[in-house]
Write a protein that holds these residues in place. Structure first.
Motif, PDB file in Angstrom:
ATOM      1  N   THR A  29       4.588   9.651  -6.901  1.00  0.00           N
ATOM      2  CA  THR A  29       4.155   9.439  -8.287  1.00  0.00           C
ATOM      3  C   THR A  29       3.566   8.054  -8.539  1.00  0.00           C
ATOM      4  N   PHE A  30       3.826   7.091  -7.627  1.00  0.00           N
ATOM      5  CA  PHE A  30       3.335   5.725  -7.851  1.00  0.00           C
ATOM      6  C   PHE A  30       1.816   5.680  -7.659  1.00  0.00           C
ATOM      7  N   ASP A  31       1.127   5.108  -8.613  1.00  0.00           N
ATOM      8  CA  ASP A  31      -0.341   5.002  -8.557  1.00  0.00           C
ATOM      9  C   ASP A  31      -0.738   3.531  -8.664  1.00  0.00           C
ATOM     10  N   PRO A  32      -1.064   2.882  -7.503  1.00  0.00           N
ATOM     11  CA  PRO A  32      -1.412   1.464  -7.537  1.00  0.00           C
ATOM     12  C   PRO A  32      -2.736   1.189  -8.234  1.00  0.00           C
ATOM     13  N   ASN A  33      -3.567   2.217  -8.416  1.00  0.00           N
ATOM     14  CA  ASN A  33      -4.862   2.005  -9.055  1.00  0.00           C
ATOM     15  C   ASN A  33      -4.724   1.580 -10.517  1.00  0.00           C
ATOM     16  N   LYS A  34      -3.536   1.872 -11.118  1.00  0.00           N
ATOM     17  CA  LYS A  34      -3.310   1.447 -12.496  1.00  0.00           C
ATOM     18  C   LYS A  34      -3.270  -0.073 -12.619  1.00  0.00           C
ATOM     19  N   TYR A  35      -3.050  -0.750 -11.504  1.00  0.00           N
ATOM     20  CA  TYR A  35      -2.864  -2.202 -11.541  1.00  0.00           C
ATOM     21  C   TYR A  35      -4.129  -2.968 -11.094  1.00  0.00           C
ATOM     22  N   LYS A  36      -5.247  -2.257 -10.904  1.00  0.00           N
ATOM     23  CA  LYS A  36      -6.482  -2.925 -10.482  1.00  0.00           C
ATOM     24  C   LYS A  36      -6.876  -4.044 -11.437  1.00  0.00           C
ATOM     25  N   GLY A  37      -6.803  -3.754 -12.729  1.00  0.00           N
ATOM     26  CA  GLY A  37      -7.201  -4.760 -13.717  1.00  0.00           C
ATOM     27  C   GLY A  37      -6.320  -5.982 -13.664  1.00  0.00           C
ATOM     28  N   LEU A  51     -12.953 -10.563  -8.525  1.00  0.00           N
ATOM     29  CA  LEU A  51     -12.583  -9.550  -7.542  1.00  0.00           C
ATOM     30  C   LEU A  51     -12.867  -8.174  -8.126  1.00  0.00           C
ATOM     31  N   LYS A  52     -13.587  -7.366  -7.349  1.00  0.00           N
ATOM     32  CA  LYS A  52     -13.864  -5.994  -7.771  1.00  0.00           C
ATOM     33  C   LYS A  52     -13.283  -5.037  -6.735  1.00  0.00           C
ATOM     34  N   LEU A  53     -12.518  -4.079  -7.214  1.00  0.00           N
ATOM     35  CA  LEU A  53     -11.925  -3.057  -6.354  1.00  0.00           C
ATOM     36  C   LEU A  53     -12.594  -1.734  -6.696  1.00  0.00           C
ATOM     37  N   GLY A  54     -13.680  -1.431  -5.973  1.00  0.00           N
ATOM     38  CA  GLY A  54     -14.467  -0.255  -6.311  1.00  0.00           C
ATOM     39  C   GLY A  54     -13.868   1.040  -5.828  1.00  0.00           C
ATOM     40  N   GLY A  55     -13.132   1.022  -4.736  1.00  0.00           N
ATOM     41  CA  GLY A  55     -12.537   2.240  -4.191  1.00  0.00           C
ATOM     42  C   GLY A  55     -11.086   2.389  -4.573  1.00  0.00           C
ATOM     43  N   ASP A  56     -10.495   3.482  -4.131  1.00  0.00           N
ATOM     44  CA  ASP A  56      -9.081   3.728  -4.422  1.00  0.00           C
ATOM     45  C   ASP A  56      -8.181   2.840  -3.578  1.00  0.00           C
ATOM     46  N   LEU A  57      -7.070   2.426  -4.210  1.00  0.00           N
ATOM     47  CA  LEU A  57      -5.996   1.748  -3.490  1.00  0.00           C
ATOM     48  C   LEU A  57      -4.981   2.801  -3.077  1.00  0.00           C
ATOM     49  N   GLN A  58      -4.629   2.788  -1.796  1.00  0.00           N
ATOM     50  CA  GLN A  58      -3.664   3.760  -1.306  1.00  0.00           C
ATOM     51  C   GLN A  58      -2.478   3.021  -0.699  1.00  0.00           C
ATOM     52  N   VAL A  59      -1.260   3.448  -1.079  1.00  0.00           N
ATOM     53  CA  VAL A  59      -0.039   2.825  -0.589  1.00  0.00           C
ATOM     54  C   VAL A  59       0.871   3.901  -0.021  1.00  0.00           C
ATOM     55  N   ALA A  60       1.391   3.639   1.172  1.00  0.00           N
ATOM     56  CA  ALA A  60       2.365   4.546   1.789  1.00  0.00           C
ATOM     57  C   ALA A  60       3.672   3.783   1.993  1.00  0.00           C
ATOM     58  N   ILE A  61       4.798   4.465   1.796  1.00  0.00           N
ATOM     59  CA  ILE A  61       6.097   3.801   1.898  1.00  0.00           C
ATOM     60  C   ILE A  61       6.919   4.336   3.057  1.00  0.00           C
ATOM     61  N   TRP A  62       6.840   5.600   3.357  1.00  0.00           N
ATOM     62  CA  TRP A  62       7.687   6.195   4.396  1.00  0.00           C
ATOM     63  C   TRP A  62       6.891   7.207   5.197  1.00  0.00           C
TER      64      TRP A  62
END
Length: 618
Positions: A29-37, A51-62
């Protein structure tokens, strides 16, 4: 007792399941893209860069803790010009090894990295501000580095891969530009103790100096970080393209390199094929703060003239213009690089050409320390003879000292190759013992001091036949027609021996003992060769001797005792010859032929002197 333990284990298992489930739900459920701004705002606040983050941020934990970014750009400080951009980058670290103090990374992959590096006229880079925070922050204490006294985190990276990347560099102070494109880099395992293969490929273009070359590098590596030792073996480097003044640049390097940081030493054993030269070199370095170098270089053949700029020639139809008044530009000589240099090595070149000079089997020992470099002893074969001596360069006073002995040298081909002059033949010896000091080549020439000596045998001075000129003189002053017609000989004056010694002071070589011997004549001379100002002031006296051999034969025996004085003066490229005709005519009257021409000399002195001028070419 068993039931409480059973229920406790079940409870602990339940908590573990809940924890894992919670982590899984969070990960899903965690969406790191919400924190781009927020991330961009923080970068702007801290660095003044956009800094511009044009693509998706992807995070894996396990089971691995990882991240992937795409479409990243970072601007220059307080501007909109792009400093860095990135198509994508990803890295992942296994969680369980991290809990026991080991970072096991599946791999690091970077694609489409582009960086624009600029150095301004004040010597500052456009990324210096990004380093200021780390520079101001105090270095952590040893216990802080290891997490409060524990063992440092061990790491193990499966591979590193950089692809489709580029870096550009501009130096606004010098105008130099370098562009690296098509950059590809990959490694095998990287860990505290590991080995693998690395590859690198790139296209490099540069301006000032110009370069357009492709680089390919492959090697086996071995890492031993606890011992601080790093090795490269089976090195295979290829460079092709244009550069260093060559349109078809081709360089291949093979060998091995090693570095032992604990002992502060670096060593290499390399071989290369460059142009027509095959080079083998062994080298070493110890003590990084005050490095001491060792080397042993062997080159089969080397033509340095191929890499020197061609000398400009004046236009054929344009008259030479006088040099403008005032001080002319001078060529600087700076030996300050010798200060702090500590080196000891050997050099061998099978065949060497420099400034037209051709040498073979060149050998030299080189020692540099305390601001002084000695290339001694050195030796070589050249022009049917040998040269041996010692050269010393001293940064203290910008001083050069040279001692050289040339033996059995064929002077003709030497002058033709080096000075492009075909004026003298003969074989013999030349000895030099000179020194000079000064900030420029011109100042050194004017400060030149020491001694020189020349000894030649069985030679000839080309362009003038003294025997022919004297025979014509005899005919013009009363000889027969047959004597006049007997002057068709080679335009050169043969000699059996020639010797001269010079005392050099303040750039002027003074000679008092020129001695040239031939069957027909003897030549003596004295005067000055002003090396500093490229001028000559010298007087020679050629005297006919009684003999029936050599140039002239018995027909000149009547001129025995005749002396021809000639003064040579002026700049080297425009020497003037002043023949003292009156002295020639007067001396001729005293010779064996004097009885035949004395009356003519008294009646027609002016006409006779004019004839002598014509005969002697002036």
């Amino acid at each position: 007792m068993r039931k409480p333990l059973k229920y406790g284990l079940l409870g602990l298992g339940g908590l573990l399941v809940l924890a894992i489930g919670g982590v899984a739900v969070f990960a899903m459920t965690f969406d790191p893209n919400k924190y781009k701004g927020q991330i961009a705002a923080a970068v702007k606040e801290k660095t003044g860069r956009t800094l511009k983050l044009g693509g998706d941020l992807q995070v894996a934990i396990w089971p691995s803790l990882g991240a992937k970014v795409a479409g990243v750009t970072l601007s220059e400080k307080d501007g909109t010009t792009e400093f860095l951009s990135l198509e994508s980058a990803q890295v992942s670290v296994a969680v369980m090894p991290l809990l026991r103090g080991a970072a096991v990374v599946d791999g690091v992959r970077v694609s489409g990295l582009k960086a624009n590096v600029v150095k301004d006229k004040q010597g500052k880079f456009n990324f210096d501000d990004l380093l200021e925070g780390d520079a101001k922050k105090p270095a952590p204490k040893p216990e802080e580095k290891s997490g409060g006294g524990g063992a440092p985190v061990a790491f193990d990276i499966g591979s590193v891969k950089v692809e489709r990347s580029a870096v550009s560099y501009r130096d606004l102070g010098t105008g130099r530009e370098i562009a690296i494109s098509g950059f590809e880099f990959s490694t095998g395992r990287v860990a505290e103790q590991a080995s693998g293969k690395l590859k690198l490929a790139a296209q490099a273009k540069a301006r000032n100096p110009d370069l357009d070359a492709k680089v390919d590098l492959g090697a086996d590596y071995k890492l031993d970080m606890p011992a601080k030792r790093y090795d490269l073996s089976n090195l295979d480097l290829k460079v092709s393209g244009s550069g260093a003044g060559k349109k078809n640049l081709a360089l291949a390097v093979a060998g091995a390199l090693s570095a032992d940081l604990a002992k502060e030493s670096v060593a290499g054993d390399l071989s290369t094929k460059f142009d027509e030269s095959t080079i083998k070199a062994k080298f070493g370095l110890v003590k990084f703060a005050a490095p001491a170098y060792t080397f042993d270089v062997d080159i089969d053949k080397l033509n340095l003239d191929r890499y020197m700029p061609a000398e400009e020639k004046p236009a054929a139809k344009e008259p030479s213009k006088p040099a403008p008044a005032g001080k002319q530009a001078e060529t600087p000589v700076d030996l300050s690089a010798l200060k702090g240099l500590n080196a000891n090595g050997k050099l061998h070149v099978g065949a060497l050409q420099v400034r037209g000079l051709k040498l073979a089997d060149v050998r030299a020992d080189v020692k540099a320390a305390n601001g002084r470099a000695d290339i001694a002893p050195h030796s070589a074969n050249l022009y049917e003879g040998k040269v041996a001596g010692a050269l010393s360069l001293n940064a203290d006073g910008n001083r050069i000292t040279l001692k050289e002995d040339l033996t059995g040298i064929a002077i003709g081909p030497l002058l033709r190759d080096v000075a492009q002059k075909d004026m003298l033949e003969g074989k013999g010896n030349i000895a030099l013992d000179v020194n000079a000091a000064g900030p420029t080549v011109e100042a050194m020439k004017k400060a030149l001091a020491g001694t020189a000596r020349v000894q030649l045998k069985d030679g000839a001075y080309k362009g003038f036949n003294l025997g022919e000129a004297l025979r014509k003189a005899k005919a013009a002053l009363g000889g027969s027609r047959e004597e006049k017609a007997a002057a068709a000989e080679t335009k050169q004056t043969d000699f059996s021996e020639m010797s001269a010694s010079f005392a050099i002071k303040n750039g002027v070589a003074h000679n008092e003992d020129l001695d040239v011997k031939a069957p027909l004549f003897r030549v003596a001379g004295k005067g000055d060769v002003d090396i500093g100002n490229s001028r000559l002031d010298y007087t020679t006296k050629a005297t006919v001797v009684g003999t029936s051999k050599g140039q002239g034969g018995a027909e000149l025996e009547q001129l025995s005792g005749l002396t021809v004085p000639v003064r040579l003066s002026g700049p080297f490229d425009a020497i003037k010859y002043d023949v003292q005709y009156g002295a020639v005519a007067s001396d001729l009257a005293k010779s064996k032929a004097g009885g035949q021409v004395k009356e003519q000399l008294e009646k027609n002195r002016d006409k006779i002197e004019d004839r002598l001028k014509g005969l002697l070419g002036r």
